[in-house]
Enzyme design. Structure first.
Site, PDB file in Angstrom:
ATOM      1  CG  PHE A 100      42.544  38.241  44.383  1.00 48.14           C
ATOM      2  CD1 PHE A 100      41.470  37.717  44.530  1.00 48.14           C
ATOM      3  CD2 PHE A 100      43.170  39.318  45.052  1.00 48.14           C
ATOM      4  CE1 PHE A 100      40.704  38.162  45.527  1.00 48.14           C
ATOM      5  CE2 PHE A 100      42.239  40.034  45.888  1.00 48.14           C
ATOM      6  CZ  PHE A 100      41.036  39.259  46.167  1.00 48.14           C
TER       7      PHE A 100
ATOM      8  CG  ASP B 114      46.349  51.932  38.484  1.00 43.34           C
ATOM      9  OD1 ASP B 114      46.782  52.891  39.163  1.00 43.34           O
ATOM     10  OD2 ASP B 114      46.674  50.608  38.566  1.00 43.34           O
TER      11      ASP B 114
END
Length: 642
Positions: free
Chosen positions: A20, A144
């Protein structure tokens, strides 16, 4: 070097996110060469769900940084733009190191697994909680929080919360999907991993798990992978030193599995941290004097030495290898009693982790030889994730139809996929990039095997053929014909000299790998052969079909025995790396472990809710991963008492 947007000069790569994009350290020439961080998103396929999700998260991070950048402990967004089909996010550079690196540095300096004490963690919480209060008041959940996403700024020692790519508005419901896992296993609470929902209390759990990691030096992911969420109920057992009652109660409440029993806001945690002064938890009073303890210690050492000496003698006299038919020589005769006695020491496995969120059946799995990475199919893609950290590494997409089978080379550098679209793709596991596409089959590729030396790839197809490929040059070596129906299983012998194939025509054929010559044909009474596996010494070949497993002696080319016990069709077979056991999976939703010499079913693993399509052992045999029609990946660990 060419400038991005005529003002940003890239200096070096900070990290590589696989397929990515990358993160760079750069300088802004319009601001006196001030350092900045540039994240680059590199799209690969417009139709991929994973790509769309990556773009969404990338844009989301820019929006969150713009919204929250006014806080002094959150990086500021400098720019967000598209250039030459790439998306770029430019943000403030934080000079410092994250807390995971700081933990490792302190470990080396102090030669201890727990270099942080209670006061260190209190200070850390008091620094981070106001940041969480700030973002939660703006209806943003980070999702996260972990040591890697907290950086200690070198200039003032302040903690900076980074990586808002997974953040989400509080009012939105998040549906987690494999390949773009929201959060990190071990640090993320159950409602986030299982249900895909996140609340302020979810971030507080992650903060508690981070505090636990720094305090004990033990990764929450490691505990989670072994015990699931059960570890949070016994977290104090891992402490290296006592903590105060007040602090223990705070961590206890942060780590509650049930979200309703957990802290609901950062303010609640701050209030409890300030409510009482630190006081060490009382330890159990000792009933021994110092002299008694020294005597006990002396006796323990003497006893330990005696046990070591006697144990070594016992091992030499009664080595377990003498009972292991796998290690015995061909001319050694083992009694039925010796073989049967193996049953009591056969390895057992317990379910450690269940990974949910797959879009379709998990029909093929593999583990890299180093045991660090798991690969599993997910419809047209392959998901790679780290067994060490619990995070998704990358998603391999590019197949035009379902991926039926995956194999990893012995070097761990190459992954091969066989697809319903009749192609085979080779992937670089280091960067997640596609290496090559092998074409030649006229129908779906259902089975693959890589030779032990990593040089040859064998493929079996519904077109009734087997093809051998040179993995180095990616050229076709030869096509093997002989089966009259679809080829459903191929596997190399441990020495690579024999290739076995199984087909819907009910036959098992042994081929000379070098010449492609047919060596022998075993004929089965079943309708089709679904799976084949060689024992690690090459002496036995196991075949799976309807409800029966047959064991064939490759040396004598004769049928040896049948293993019966499954009530459904056999889907996969594997011998353990040490050769002690044979394992099988079935449409009856179970995995069975066999003593394949005595034909006894030793264990049955029954946790899947539907057909178990696939499973694989790690190289050391301590981990077994399985996938099934219930759209889950399950990780099993070998019990320590075996």
């Amino acid at each position: 070097m060419e400038l991005l947007r005529y003002r940003y000069r890239v200096l070096r790569v900070l990290s590589n996110e696989g397929g990515f994009g990358r993160t760079y350290l750069a300088e802004d020439i319009d601001k006196l060469h001030e350092l900045c961080v540039i994240k680059q998103l590199a799209p690969k396929a417009d139709s991929s769900w994973a790509l769309k999700k990556a773009i969404e998260l990338f844009q989301q991070e820019a929006q969150r940084l713009q919204q929250l950048g006014e806080h002094g402990q959150i990086p500021t967004l400098i720019a967000y733009f598209e250039e030459k089909s790439y998306l770029y996010l430019v943000q403030q550079y934080i000079d410092g190191q994250n807390l995971l690196r700081e933990l490792n540095s302190r470990r080396q300096a102090k030669a201890s697994n727990s270099p942080y004490n209670e006061e260190d963690i209190r200070s850390l919480l008091l620094d981070l909680l106001p940041i969480l209060k700030f973002i939660h008041e703006r209806s943003v959940i980070h999702r996260d929080i972990k040591p890697q996403n907290i950086v200690r700024r070198q200039s003032d020692g302040k903690l900076i919360l980074i990586d808002f790519g997974s953040s989400k508005q509080l009012t939105a419901r998040v549906y987690s999907k494999t390949g773009t896992s929201i959060g990190s296993h071990g640090y993320s609470p159950i409602e986030q991993i299982r249900d895909g929902t996140a609340h302020p209390a979810s971030d507080l759990f992650s903060l508690g798990a981070t505090a636990f990691h720094l305090l004990t030096g033990i990764s929450p992911f490691k505990l989670w992978s072994e015990h699931g969420y059960a570890w949070v109920g016994s977290w104090q057992n891992y402490l290296k030193a006592p903590v105060s009652n007040n602090f223990a109660k705070v961590l206890e409440k942060l780590l509650k599995k049930d979200i309703h029993q957990r802290y609901q806001s950062a303010d609640e945690v701050l209030q409890d941290l300030h409510s009482k002064s630190p006081q060490l938890k009382p330890t159990s009073p000792s009933i021994f004097s110092t002299r008694d303890i020294k005597l006990q210690l002396g006796f323990t050492i003497v006893a330990g030495v005696l046990l070591l000496v006697l144990g070594q003698f016992w091992y030499k006299q009664f080595s377990f290898n003498a009972l292991n038919p796998y290690n015995s020589q061909p001319n050694q005769a083992l009694t039925e009693g010796q073989l049967d006695s193996m049953s009591s020491v056969m390895p057992n496995f317990y379910l450690a982790v269940t990974v949910r969120g797959y879009e379709s059946s998990v029909i093929s799995t593999a583990i890299t030889p180093d045991g660090n990475t798991i690969a599993s199919t997910n419809d047209r893609t392959v998901q790679l994730w780290s067994l060490a950290t619990g995070q998704a590494i990358s998603t391999l997409f590019g197949n035009n139809n379902r991926v039926n089978v995956i194999k990893i080379s012995p070097s761990g550098q190459t992954l091969a996929t066989g697809s319903e679209d009749s192609t085979i793709k080779l992937w670089n596991l280091g960067n997640g990039q596609e290496i090559s596409t092998l074409t030649g089959h006229a129908a779906s590729v259902k089975t693959l095997s890589i030779s032990p030396d990593g040089k040859i790839l064998a493929s079996g197809s519904d077109d009734k053929t087997i093809k051998l490929w040179n993995l180095s040059t990616r050229e076709l070596i030869r096509t093997i014909n002989g089966h009259t129906q679809a080829v459903r299983a191929v596997t190399f012998s441990p020495d690579g000299k024999i290739l076995a194939s199984g087909s819907n025509d009910s036959s098992i054929k042994l081929w000379d790998t070098e010449t492609g010559r047919l060596i022998h044909t075993f004929t089965s009474n079943s309708a089709k052969i679904n799976s084949l596996a060689f024992s690690p010494n090459g002496r036995y070949l196991a075949s799976g079909s309807d409800k029966t497993i047959n064991i064939w002696n490759v040396e004598t080319l004769k049928f040896a025995r049948s293993l019966e016990g499954h009530t459904g069709e056999i889907t996969a077979l594997n011998f353990s790396p040490d050769g002690m056991i044979l394992a099988s999976s079935s449409t009856d939703k179970t995995i069975k472990i066999w003593n394949y010499i005595t034909a006894k079913n030793i264990r049955t693993l029954a946790k899947h809710g539907d057909t178990v399509e696939t499973f694989a052992f790690s190289k050391d045999g301590n981990i077994l991963i399985s996938g099934g029609a219930d759209r889950t990946l399950r990780i099993w660990r070998r019990t320590k008492n075996n």
